[in-house]
Scaffold this motif. Structure first.
Motif, PDB file in Angstrom:
ATOM      1  N   ARG B 149       0.831  -1.210   0.000  1.00 22.98           N
ATOM      2  CA  ARG B 149       0.000   0.000   0.000  1.00 22.98           C
ATOM      3  C   ARG B 149       0.862   1.255   0.000  1.00 22.98           C
ATOM      4  NH1 ARG B 149      -1.928  -3.969   3.114  1.00 22.98           N
ATOM      5  NH2 ARG B 149      -3.639  -5.096   2.129  1.00 22.98           N
ATOM      6  N   PHE B 150       1.098   1.835   1.156  1.00 22.10           N
ATOM      7  CA  PHE B 150       1.870   3.074   1.201  1.00 22.10           C
ATOM      8  C   PHE B 150       2.992   2.962   2.230  1.00 22.10           C
ATOM      9  CE2 PHE B 150      -2.456   4.356  -0.014  1.00 22.10           C
ATOM     10  CZ  PHE B 150      -2.181   4.990  -1.203  1.00 22.10           C
ATOM     11  N   TYR B 154       4.025   8.116   5.171  1.00 20.51           N
ATOM     12  CA  TYR B 154       2.982   8.973   4.596  1.00 20.51           C
ATOM     13  C   TYR B 154       1.869   9.257   5.614  1.00 20.51           C
ATOM     14  CZ  TYR B 154       4.637   8.167  -0.253  1.00 20.51           C
ATOM     15  OH  TYR B 154       5.337   8.103  -1.413  1.00 20.51           O
ATOM     16  N   GLY B 155       1.724   8.356   6.579  1.00 15.72           N
ATOM     17  CA  GLY B 155       0.631   8.505   7.536  1.00 15.72           C
ATOM     18  C   GLY B 155      -0.734   8.468   6.871  1.00 15.72           C
ATOM     19  N   SER B 156      -0.874   7.610   5.844  1.00 10.36           N
ATOM     20  CA  SER B 156      -2.126   7.565   5.079  1.00 10.36           C
ATOM     21  C   SER B 156      -3.315   7.173   5.959  1.00 10.36           C
ATOM     22  CB  SER B 156      -2.015   6.540   3.946  1.00 10.36           C
ATOM     23  OG  SER B 156      -0.993   6.923   3.068  1.00 10.36           O
TER      24      SER B 156
END
Lengths: 339, 339
Positions: B149-150, B154-156
């Motif tokens: 995923r990320f 990024y702290g998505s």
């Protein structure tokens, strides 16, 4: 009582028979020395699909269906599919299996997958868990290069030790009964890491694993190279092949006069600019399921050791500076079981 | 004569026995509802290593060694290791196997790997190819999130349907003889693609595959949910679990009063902010090899269906807009074989 010989070699009591096989390759492979042996080739890398990944999936599906047809069977006869591929999460296999609708026993063995699938299928059949299984794998130059090294658009210079990932797929049907070459012994490989960190020199990374498996097999069984018409390694390429012979000589084993390598057989290095030779799961899979098995059926060869080698590397770990672990799985192929 | 029941269910004549098991988890997992059952937990995600990938490898190695010790064996007793993981090219497994030096039969089944490894090991032992095998897998939240995923930095924002990849590893020793819960039946999964394209809703992608395997198993054997103390799915999470129950009801099968899911058991959604539940190979592996097997040994439960589910997705294919194929492998666990 177990069906093992020595420390780690398996002996099949009712040797599974290869009753059907099929190999499909890309344009470059079809222009190489094994041209006449392949069942099918494609003109363009996309094979009518939008992406290289889906093209590889279609190659694999085509090979699987071809092998089933060659065995005179239909998909409903197949108890289980043993296979995997090189793409992240083995997606080529998963996507091909959407339409085939066969139970999937998914494998990861990098370029050793063809031999690993034959071992898995043989254990399954000799254990009486079914009558027919499919063993298959594939690779695609464009998909693999982008994933493991550089996007092709960069036009990167390739090092002399680098190998050329084969675009192709090979599949075979293993059956509990039937006519054809059969699998009599197998040795499951161990992970061997010789400290190689160059992902453009996989031959050097894989040769020590191949040596470990062969030394174990000969020690377990008491057999020697002279018992075989050919000792076919997976895709060591020119550098790995020579290295393996030298490593084995240090162990008192001389295979030089009967050693062949699928990566060396599939391309002509002088005219095809493939440097150290072919590689990829599809390399040994397409060579085995055409050139080798067709000639075993014709009785050209009676007894072959097939030793597919895999470099178990990932870009993440390579970028972290880790070396490349490798593995080599072995099966003994014998001609002529006829019932 | 084959050891199959119905179309695709395997029946083991000499059911392999789970003679040892071990589960190690991360800090968050150790703070969850199953806290007291795990054998070991780590305080910090790196586990003393430089990278998350190598930390996961160390978790897996620890679980494998723990299971071997728990079985009262040493590594030399293990004929073969069946396992894989979620990282690209299953590197966590390959790197762990550098030091273990056991023959490796590498698998890829995503989060279904724990059940797949038990099937592979059971087929191997029941076919008399050895006396003991290791079955194991792992996952790591940080390594998996970055890959699939990320990057965590990024702290998505996470969607409500998303699951939390478990940091943990589980391993068990399967033996041809011994005392403990044993594996009596297995069904190898088929790839089912229900068209889900949201990689943050794996429960929905996997539930149809779980349904397919369970429907086949009940049809093949004539057994029904009431024959079991528990039907434990791998890591469907809250959404997938409810979806599976509904899909099965459409097939006339009601598992609602005995359905449990490893992804729902491992975290407390109210206090741990894990949304739809846990996921990852290490989820069902750590729950099975602690909470489940310990209580089967204590005779709390006598008969359990363990159905690990896997979403066979890759970021490459997701970015190409492809949907997510899924698979679910099943084994039947029974308490109390004692010889």
């Amino acid at each position: 009582m177990t069906k093992t010989v020595g420390k780690r070699t398996l002996r099949f009591h009712t040797p599974p028979v290869i009753t059907g096989h099929y190999a499909i390759v890309g344009k470059k492979e079809a222009e190489g020395p094994l041209q006449k042996w392949f069942d099918q080739s494609i003109e363009e890398g996309h094979f009518g699909e939008k992406t290289w990944e889906m093209a590889e999936s279609k190659l694999l599906e085509t090979a699987a269906l071809g092998a089933v047809q060659n065995a005179g069977l239909s998909l409903e006869d197949i108890a289980c599919y043993f296979g995997g591929d090189l793409l992240n999460q083995c997606v080529c296999t998963s996507y091909a299996m959407r339409s085939l609708e066969i139970p999937l026993f998914g494998l990861y063995g990098a370029c050793s997958t063809m031999a690993e699938s034959l071992i898995g299928g043989s254990v399954f059949l000799d254990g009486q868990f079914g009558n027919h299984v499919l063993c298959a794998t594939s690779s695609h130059f464009c998909a693999a290069e982008r994933q493991f090294r550089f996007p092709l658009e960069y036009g990167s210079q390739r090092t002399p030790t680098s190998q050329w990932t084969v675009t192709g797929a090979g599949a075979c049907v293993l059956s509990a009964q039937g006519e054809g070459p059969c699998i009599t012994y197998a040795t499951v490989g161990k992970v061997v890491d010789a400290g190689v960190t160059d992902c453009n020199n996989m031959g050097a990374a894989m040769a020590p694993a191949a040596c470990d498996t062969l030394v174990s097999f000969f020690s377990d069984t008491g057999f020697s190279p002279k018992d075989y018409d050919m000792i076919l390694t997976g895709d060591l390429g020119q550098i790995g092949k020579e290295l393996l012979s030298r490593l084995l000589l240090k162990n008192g084993i001389d295979i030089t006069d009967r050693a062949e390598d699928a990566g060396c057989l599939i391309f002509d290095p002088d005219t095809q600019d493939t440097h150290a030779g072919g590689s990829g799961c599809g390399c040994s899979a397409s060579v085995l399921n055409s050139y080798i098995l067709k000639q075993m059926r014709e009785k050209t060869w009676q007894k072959i050791l097939f030793l597919a080698t895999g470099a178990l590397m990932s870009t993440t770990l390579s970028q972290q500076g880790e070396s490349i672990p490798a593995i080599a799985h072995l099966v003994q192929l014998e001609g002529g079981r006829t019932q």
